[in-house]
Design an enzyme around this catalytic site. Sequence first.
Site, PDB file in Angstrom:
ATOM      1  N   GLY A 123       0.817  -1.217   0.000  1.00 53.85           N
ATOM      2  CA  GLY A 123       0.000   0.000   0.000  1.00 53.85           C
ATOM      3  C   GLY A 123       0.846   1.261   0.000  1.00 53.85           C
ATOM      4  O   GLY A 123       0.625   2.182  -0.801  1.00 53.85           O
ATOM      5  N   SER A 124       1.841   1.298   0.880  1.00 59.88           N
ATOM      6  CA  SER A 124       2.631   2.529   0.995  1.00 59.88           C
ATOM      7  C   SER A 124       3.548   2.705  -0.209  1.00 59.88           C
ATOM      8  O   SER A 124       3.779   3.833  -0.663  1.00 59.88           O
ATOM      9  CB  SER A 124       3.417   2.553   2.303  1.00 59.88           C
ATOM     10  OG  SER A 124       4.179   1.387   2.456  1.00 59.88           O
ATOM     11  N   ILE A 146       5.256  -7.714   7.865  1.00 60.54           N
ATOM     12  CA  ILE A 146       5.130  -8.996   8.571  1.00 60.54           C
ATOM     13  C   ILE A 146       4.129  -9.907   7.843  1.00 60.54           C
ATOM     14  O   ILE A 146       4.075 -11.095   8.116  1.00 60.54           O
ATOM     15  CB  ILE A 146       4.691  -8.806  10.042  1.00 60.54           C
ATOM     16  CG1 ILE A 146       3.293  -8.201  10.148  1.00 60.54           C
ATOM     17  CG2 ILE A 146       5.711  -7.983  10.812  1.00 60.54           C
ATOM     18  CD1 ILE A 146       2.670  -8.348  11.524  1.00 60.54           C
ATOM     19  N   ASP A 147       3.335  -9.330   6.930  1.00 51.99           N
ATOM     20  CA  ASP A 147       2.324 -10.135   6.230  1.00 51.99           C
ATOM     21  C   ASP A 147       2.935 -10.940   5.073  1.00 51.99           C
ATOM     22  O   ASP A 147       2.320 -11.888   4.587  1.00 51.99           O
ATOM     23  CB  ASP A 147       1.217  -9.231   5.657  1.00 51.99           C
ATOM     24  CG  ASP A 147       0.622  -8.307   6.704  1.00 51.99           C
ATOM     25  OD1 ASP A 147       0.668  -8.668   7.895  1.00 51.99           O
ATOM     26  OD2 ASP A 147       0.123  -7.231   6.330  1.00 51.99           O
ATOM     27  N   ARG A 292      -9.950 -20.837  25.293  1.00 52.37           N
ATOM     28  CA  ARG A 292      -9.542 -19.460  25.603  1.00 52.37           C
ATOM     29  C   ARG A 292      -8.970 -18.856  24.326  1.00 52.37           C
ATOM     30  O   ARG A 292      -8.316 -19.559  23.557  1.00 52.37           O
ATOM     31  CB  ARG A 292      -8.465 -19.409  26.683  1.00 52.37           C
ATOM     32  CG  ARG A 292      -8.933 -19.846  28.056  1.00 52.37           C
ATOM     33  CD  ARG A 292      -9.857 -18.800  28.699  1.00 52.37           C
ATOM     34  NE  ARG A 292     -10.218 -19.159  30.056  1.00 52.37           N
ATOM     35  CZ  ARG A 292     -11.237 -19.948  30.400  1.00 52.37           C
ATOM     36  NH1 ARG A 292     -12.008 -20.481  29.457  1.00 52.37           N
ATOM     37  NH2 ARG A 292     -11.491 -20.210  31.663  1.00 52.37           N
ATOM     38  N   GLN A 300       3.575  -8.646  17.331  1.00 49.22           N
ATOM     39  CA  GLN A 300       4.126  -9.283  16.116  1.00 49.22           C
ATOM     40  C   GLN A 300       4.913  -8.296  15.264  1.00 49.22           C
ATOM     41  O   GLN A 300       5.652  -8.688  14.367  1.00 49.22           O
ATOM     42  CB  GLN A 300       2.990  -9.879  15.273  1.00 49.22           C
ATOM     43  CG  GLN A 300       2.297 -11.021  15.974  1.00 49.22           C
ATOM     44  CD  GLN A 300       0.915 -11.305  15.401  1.00 49.22           C
ATOM     45  OE1 GLN A 300       0.746 -12.215  14.614  1.00 49.22           O
ATOM     46  NE2 GLN A 300      -0.070 -10.515  15.777  1.00 49.22           N
TER      47      GLN A 300
HETATM   48  O1  F6P Z   1       0.264  -4.907   7.454  1.00 51.57           O
HETATM   49  C1  F6P Z   1       0.831  -5.127   8.710  1.00 51.57           C
HETATM   50  C2  F6P Z   1      -0.228  -5.211   9.768  1.00 51.57           C
HETATM   51  O2  F6P Z   1       0.402  -5.437  11.007  1.00 51.57           O
HETATM   52  C3  F6P Z   1      -1.310  -6.245   9.511  1.00 51.57           C
HETATM   53  O3  F6P Z   1      -0.891  -7.543   9.776  1.00 51.57           O
HETATM   54  C4  F6P Z   1      -2.406  -5.736  10.397  1.00 51.57           C
HETATM   55  O4  F6P Z   1      -3.669  -6.141   9.939  1.00 51.57           O
HETATM   56  C5  F6P Z   1      -2.261  -4.247  10.281  1.00 51.57           C
HETATM   57  O5  F6P Z   1      -0.932  -3.991   9.867  1.00 51.57           O
HETATM   58  C6  F6P Z   1      -2.533  -3.488  11.547  1.00 51.57           C
HETATM   59  O6  F6P Z   1      -2.444  -2.128  11.256  1.00 51.57           O
HETATM   60  P1  F6P Z   1      -2.507  -0.989  12.350  1.00 51.57           P
HETATM   61  O7  F6P Z   1      -1.204  -0.992  13.087  1.00 51.57           O
HETATM   62  O8  F6P Z   1      -2.694   0.244  11.549  1.00 51.57           O
HETATM   63  O9  F6P Z   1      -3.640  -1.310  13.255  1.00 51.57           O
END
Ligand code: F6P
Length: 406
Positions: A123-124, A146-147, A292, A300
């Site tokens: 995206g960025s 991280i994705d 749970r 992460q």
């Molecule tokens: O794209 C990285 C990520 O950590 C995703 O895994 C997660 O859905 C999103 O960013 C969380 O974004 P934010 O920190 O804006 O809540």
Amino acid sequence: MTSIQRIGILTSGGDCPGLNAVIRAVVKCANRRGWDVIGIPYSTDGFMQVADGQYDPEHLLLTDHGYDIPGILQGLDVLQFLSGTILGSLSKSRFDGPDQVSKILAGYEKLNLDALIAIGGDGSLDIIYDLAQRGGWNLIGIPKTIDNDVPFTEKSIGFNTAVQTVNSALYDLTFTAASHDRVMVVEVMGRDAGHLALHGGIAGGADVILIPELVPNLSPLVITQICQHIADLRQRGRKFALVVVAEGVHGEDGKPQHLIGEALATAIADRSRTLCQTGDTAYCDMDRVETRAMVLGHIQRSGIPTASDRLLASAFGRKAVDLIAEGRYNRLVVWEAGRVRSKDLSDVIATVRECHLRGICPSPVETDSTMVKVARSLGIYVGDPDTLPDPKAVMQEVAAIAQPSY
Ligand code: F6P
């Protein structure tokens, strides 16, 4: 080829471990060529502030020797061990109108940069690419997330550390789960991609791993199959279970669901009791199943960058500087088949845009990938290939869009 004197570097999008290691590598490699490196604070915001006169460009100069905490940390070499980004980042673009775009372009001009290295996710990088086109910038992209969902690269900065974090969490949860014979459901990040859940789950010994590519939503059938899997484990003497669910898995109605892990934990507990009531001996003790849920969350995105991420950061940083030295711009540095290479950024961004338009992930887990096969071979429930809709169609759609040129 113009001779390079000064390049810029910025971090954009959500942070992840390893960004400082990339910055370090770029500064070291560039300085050795005699180039100055300007660190742009907070991505595109930094250009606007430069345009506004809030920063003296000379104060943005990055060197190997700054950032000392007296007596403890000395220079960028040590900072590579810290996650986050010393430059700051923006997870959403804060500009919309033409005035702000002009200001960003003016800030870039003011810095007198010969080229810009942008470390970002899909995206960025899309946003920076657009600005680069408008401003005629000499842009090099470095993938981080991280994705691990940036197309055309097998690895992105930060993914390996995040996998390690998921793995450690599962290790830690194993003992409390075992003490109470509980089913622990762990919700893992990843947006609409399942790479992090799949890799972290396998490494951490998960019994069930749900990723959007294989299990798009929590259908009643999926919940029953998970409970059957848990019942089978219990019959064989294993009373606890670890369940990993990627945040991109949708609810029963097929729509995105906030706290999907919580919903899954409730559904497993409810279905377990129902199965027990059938009187089938296979499910005789399933009324004891206690669940749970936890959301692993932004932890992460943090943690000490692993050696693997720091190696990748070093290799990517070096490659970005080499590309600039060769005058090869508009490239994305990538990892492919054991080598660092580069791809045409225009192809990458075209793929990202087309996938986003169609609402599909630009770099999903391949449903017949090695790791999916490994998971199945280990007896991990990852969805039933016979009864679930075949998401391979999505892969074929992405493959048709993604045609990299070298
Ligand atoms: O794209 C990285 C990520 O950590 C995703 O895994 C997660 O859905 C999103 O960013 C969380 O974004 P934010 O920190 O804006 O809540």
